[in-house]
Design an enzyme around this catalytic site. Structure first.
Site, PDB file in Angstrom:
ATOM      1  N   CYS A   2      38.305  40.647  31.432  1.00 28.75           N
ATOM      2  CA  CYS A   2      38.986  40.936  30.183  1.00 28.75           C
ATOM      3  C   CYS A   2      40.241  40.083  30.111  1.00 28.75           C
ATOM      4  CB  CYS A   2      39.418  42.398  30.146  1.00 28.75           C
ATOM      5  SG  CYS A   2      38.098  43.534  30.558  1.00 28.75           S
ATOM      6  N   ARG A  27      37.824  35.482  27.092  1.00 29.86           N
ATOM      7  CA  ARG A  27      37.644  36.244  28.330  1.00 29.86           C
ATOM      8  C   ARG A  27      36.762  37.482  28.124  1.00 29.86           C
ATOM      9  NH1 ARG A  27      41.389  34.722  32.156  1.00 29.86           N
ATOM     10  NH2 ARG A  27      41.080  36.659  33.285  1.00 29.86           N
ATOM     11  N   TRP A  74      35.475  42.788  27.996  1.00 28.28           N
ATOM     12  CA  TRP A  74      34.074  42.439  28.252  1.00 28.28           C
ATOM     13  C   TRP A  74      33.600  43.505  29.224  1.00 28.28           C
ATOM     14  CZ3 TRP A  74      31.041  40.454  32.428  1.00 28.28           C
ATOM     15  CH2 TRP A  74      29.850  39.809  32.055  1.00 28.28           C
ATOM     16  N   ASN A 100      42.840  44.210  33.712  1.00 23.91           N
ATOM     17  CA  ASN A 100      41.737  43.273  33.942  1.00 23.91           C
ATOM     18  C   ASN A 100      41.392  43.350  35.422  1.00 23.91           C
ATOM     19  OD1 ASN A 100      40.000  40.994  33.997  1.00 23.91           O
ATOM     20  ND2 ASN A 100      41.723  39.677  34.492  1.00 23.91           N
ATOM     21  N   GLY A 101      40.108  43.549  35.741  1.00 18.78           N
ATOM     22  CA  GLY A 101      39.702  43.661  37.146  1.00 18.78           C
ATOM     23  C   GLY A 101      38.897  44.933  37.348  1.00 18.78           C
ATOM     24  N   GLU A 476      22.787  19.724  33.038  1.00 22.87           N
ATOM     25  CA  GLU A 476      23.979  20.226  32.348  1.00 22.87           C
ATOM     26  C   GLU A 476      23.736  20.267  30.832  1.00 22.87           C
ATOM     27  OE1 GLU A 476      26.573  21.771  32.280  1.00 22.87           O
ATOM     28  OE2 GLU A 476      27.695  21.013  30.563  1.00 22.87           O
ATOM     29  N   LYS A 480      23.820  23.482  28.286  1.00 24.53           N
ATOM     30  CA  LYS A 480      24.605  23.527  27.045  1.00 24.53           C
ATOM     31  C   LYS A 480      23.727  24.003  25.899  1.00 24.53           C
ATOM     32  CE  LYS A 480      27.741  23.262  27.859  1.00 24.53           C
ATOM     33  NZ  LYS A 480      28.436  23.197  29.087  1.00 24.53           N
ATOM     34  N   GLU A 483      22.976  27.719  26.228  1.00 22.59           N
ATOM     35  CA  GLU A 483      24.146  28.566  25.987  1.00 22.59           C
ATOM     36  C   GLU A 483      24.439  28.743  24.502  1.00 22.59           C
ATOM     37  OE1 GLU A 483      27.288  28.028  29.617  1.00 22.59           O
ATOM     38  OE2 GLU A 483      26.878  26.226  28.474  1.00 22.59           O
ATOM     39  N   HIS A 499       4.372  16.285  38.373  1.00 20.75           N
ATOM     40  CA  HIS A 499       3.999  17.175  39.472  1.00 20.75           C
ATOM     41  C   HIS A 499       3.907  18.636  39.036  1.00 20.75           C
ATOM     42  CE1 HIS A 499       4.225  13.857  42.257  1.00 20.75           C
ATOM     43  NE2 HIS A 499       5.418  13.549  41.771  1.00 20.75           N
ATOM     44  N   LYS A 601      33.783  33.303  29.095  1.00 24.71           N
ATOM     45  CA  LYS A 601      34.217  32.039  29.682  1.00 24.71           C
ATOM     46  C   LYS A 601      34.568  32.179  31.148  1.00 24.71           C
ATOM     47  CE  LYS A 601      36.495  27.846  28.694  1.00 24.71           C
ATOM     48  NZ  LYS A 601      35.206  27.156  28.725  1.00 24.71           N
TER      49      LYS A 601
HETATM   50  C1  G6P Z   1      30.812  31.238  33.153  1.00 24.28           C
HETATM   51  C2  G6P Z   1      30.757  30.439  31.865  1.00 24.28           C
HETATM   52  C3  G6P Z   1      30.166  29.049  32.139  1.00 24.28           C
HETATM   53  C4  G6P Z   1      30.956  28.363  33.246  1.00 24.28           C
HETATM   54  C5  G6P Z   1      30.972  29.199  34.531  1.00 24.28           C
HETATM   55  C6  G6P Z   1      31.888  28.627  35.598  1.00 24.28           C
HETATM   56  O1  G6P Z   1      29.533  31.602  33.536  1.00 24.28           O
HETATM   57  O2  G6P Z   1      29.999  31.094  30.876  1.00 24.28           O
HETATM   58  O3  G6P Z   1      30.212  28.278  30.956  1.00 24.28           O
HETATM   59  O4  G6P Z   1      30.415  27.105  33.498  1.00 24.28           O
HETATM   60  O5  G6P Z   1      31.455  30.510  34.212  1.00 24.28           O
HETATM   61  O6  G6P Z   1      33.218  28.719  35.164  1.00 24.28           O
HETATM   62  P1  G6P Z   1      34.451  27.998  35.850  1.00 24.28           P
HETATM   63  O7  G6P Z   1      35.638  28.497  35.067  1.00 24.28           O
HETATM   64  O8  G6P Z   1      34.496  28.435  37.277  1.00 24.28           O
HETATM   65  O9  G6P Z   1      34.257  26.535  35.713  1.00 24.28           O
END
Ligand code: G6P
Length: 606
Positions: A2, A27, A74, A100-101, A476, A480, A483, A499, A601
């Site tokens: 959060c 967050r 969250w 938060n935590g 990657e 994206k 997501e 394969h 995030k």
């Molecule tokens: C979450 C986010 C991802 C991100 C990952 C690692 O799962 O949704 O988009 O890549 O965390 O985050 P960091 O802040 O450690 O790069």
């Protein structure tokens, strides 16, 4: 996971507190709330929904008061409901908190408080602390002491901000294993999970360490040690993020803005002081075996690192996903682990660091958020200076990490003799013009990419393929796509296709190929082989290619044109174009691009 915030000011804080919530929304965004001290009493409003929705529903703007706390949630403990959203107050309504935590011992605490007659109105772990405060204040009617005594009961991780009717102008805060920073301004001071919350107001920041607590008023702050109540003299750090970077600046989404920020963030990454690069580079030489570790996008950054190190430094440095690291890699003093994290708070990565340190490994990190937990834990940390990244999915932070990693690889290559000084110099020269190339390309190609996304956004399943360094780029880029569009996109090595996965290919399968230059002959031809394999099964093919690559253009259904620049820069251009492709696909699907469903995030829970 959060975001928390608190303000003490000489003027009404509702509007600024609401803005802090907006800035922290990445967050978590399932519910939120605010509590302000207003003429002798505490007023609390909260509800489910994102910050803007709840702000409008609960009329946050109408709340008056010069001291307040706020929270965006969250859900972890307790579902998404108004009762479970924060702030939470004590039974006597005199203590109000945001957290938060996770209090890992909350069940025991709750039981013992219930036995004392306390009632609980939510399923959260947080509510116990509000009642603990009431209970301790009964024993010691002195807020600071009661606050410290209540904290003694807690186990787990926390960043907490508290206001109380007993000292209406003061914000109390404390942290352990969850981030907490102060923003210092003239007559308006801030407490927050992250500098993003207040960066538009002040650059002066104080980073709070574990086991420290804060007593903050509008014109003063004290940081003390929990263990003995002694004051700690903290340094005020000037964070170099500017106000404009923290805002959306006319772009329809943060994701688009952050894609367009990249020429500048690459420039910042290219200006990381040499001694910082050198210090981490030396660790790869001092230790027998190094690893790269990250999770989500940063895991793919780590994989890209493996290819860069092999190419420039002649070293094999395996990439491991943070969540797998503790059970997979036995570490000792002969190891060095370089961690990647945008937020610097990711639980899985923090646990991997803990495991590496327990084994005696040397640790370092590349992190974007100043003052974050990871940056404070590792031995050496490079702050990438990408500015706030608000969109949940990472774009500019990831590219900057790659640029920094690439500089470390060059340095290691130079130091271990894999590269001559002239070769290293030439590579660096090539990179200096990259920001301009990137700028031109983003501007010139974005219209075309948007049009192509309009034609393909109906596609339910994608294969993203590349070979060599283009393989982690494909992974990657597929992440994206998943997501932001919620569509199936699988990244795989182009050479692996035949394969197994080739069985899936028919005329309804869409494939995006990360094609290198023709001059990169071996990679080019084996990627072209995979393209031919798809073509022969009537699959649809989209690829990146240069203007003069007529051979590829003849068989591609669609292509993105990339300029001819030195080959080591091509994968980086392609990663950015793929970001734009995902963005426009999600835009055509009408999705919540900056806050995709089910994601947050900074995932600070395991
Ligand atoms: C979450 C986010 C991802 C991100 C990952 C690692 O799962 O949704 O988009 O890549 O965390 O985050 P960091 O802040 O450690 O790069």
């Amino acid at each position: 996971m959060c975001g928390i915030s608190a303000i003490a000011s000489y003027k009404p804080v509702a509007e600024k507190l609401f803005q802090c919530l907006i800035n922290l929304e990445y967050r978590g965004y399932d519910s939120c709330g605010m509590a302000l001290f207003d003429q002798q009493s505490l007023k609390l409003r909260k509800n489910i929904g994102n910050v803007e929705e709840v702000g409008a529903k609960e009329r946050f703007f109408e709340m008056s008061g010069n001291t307040g706390i706020a929270h965006t949630r969250w859900a972890t403990h307790g579902g998404v409901s108004t009762e479970n959203s924060h702030p939470h107050s004590s039974n006597d309504q005199n203590f109000v908190i945001v957290h938060n935590g996770i209090f890992s011992n909350y069940k025991t605490l709750r039981k013992s408080l219930k036995n004392k007659g306390y009632q609980f109105h939510s399923d959260t772990d947080t509510e116990v602390f509000a009642n603990l405060l009431q209970e301790e204040f009964k024993k010691t009617p002195h807020v600071e002491q009661a606050f410290c005594q209540a904290i003694e009961h807690l186990q787990g991780s926390y960043a907490i901000a508290m206001i109380t009717t007993h000292q209406p102008d003061v914000v109390f805060a404390v942290k352990k294993d969850s981030p907490l920073v102060l923003g210092i301004n003239d007559g308006t001071n801030y407490v927050s999970s992250d500098i993003n919350a207040f960066i538009a107001e002040t650059n002066d920041t104080v980073i709070i360490d574990d086991e420290e607590y804060v007593i903050m008023t509008k014109d003063n702050f004290q940081v003390k040690r929990l263990v003995d109540g002694q004051e700690v003299k903290k340094k005020i750090i000037k964070v170099q993020w500017d106000r404009q970077t923290a805002q959306r600046g006319g772009f329809s989404h943060y994701m688009l803005k952050e894609i367009f920020d990249q020429p500048q963030t690459v420039r910042n990454a290219l200006h990381i002081p040499e001694e910082e690069i050198g210090k981490i580079a030396q660790k790869f030489l001092d230790k027998k075996q190094s690893y790269f570790v990250g999770v989500g996008t940063t895991y793919y950054v780590a994989m890209i690192g493996t290819y860069l190190f092999s190419q420039y430094a002649g070293l094999h440095v395996p990439a491991i996903s943070s969540d797998e690291f503790p059970s997979l890699i036995p570490t000792d003093q002969n190891n060095h682990v370089l961690f990647f994290s945008q937020s610097g708070e990711t639980y899985d990565t923090r646990m991997a660091i803990r495991k590496a340190m327990e084994g005696g490994a040397a640790t370092s990190a590349i992190v974007n958020v100043v003052g974050s937990s990871i940056s404070q834990t590792v031995e050496d940390c490079i702050f990438q200076g990408s500015g706030p990244e608000i969109c949940v999915v990472s774009t500019k932070a990831a590219l900057s990490q790659i640029i920094i990693l690439w500089q470390i690889a060059l340095k290691v290559g130079e130091l271990n003799g894999n590269l001559t000084a002239e070769q290293a110099h030439q590579f660096r020269e090539n990179f200096n013009s990259f920001p301009e190339t990137l700028e031109t390309m983003i501007n010139e190609e974005s219209g075309f990419i948007r049009d192509l996304a309009a034609k393909t956004f109906h596609v339910r399943s994608w294969l993203f393929m590349g070979k060599g360094i283009y393989y982690p780029i494909a992974l990657e880029s597929a992440l994206k796509m998943k997501e932001v569009t919620y569509l199936h996109a699988e990244g795989l090595p182009a050479g692996f296709l035949k394969h197994g996965t080739l069985a899936m290919v028919d005329d309804s399968m869409y494939c995006l190929f990360f094609l290198p230059y023709r001059e990169d002959s071996e990679l080019y031809h084996s990627t072209m082989n995979a393209i031919e394999e798809v073509k022969a099964r009537n699959g649809k093919i989209i690829a990146f290619c240069t203007e003069d690559d007529k051979e590829a253009q003849e068989i591609l259904d669609h292509y993105f044109i990339i300029p001819k620049i030195s080959p080591e820069l091509t994968p980086l251009l392609e990663i950015v174009l793929a970001q734009l492709f995902s963005y426009y696909s999600a835009l055509h699907l009408g999705l919540n691009i900056d806050k995709p469903r089910n994601l947050a995030k900074s995932v600070t829970v395991g």
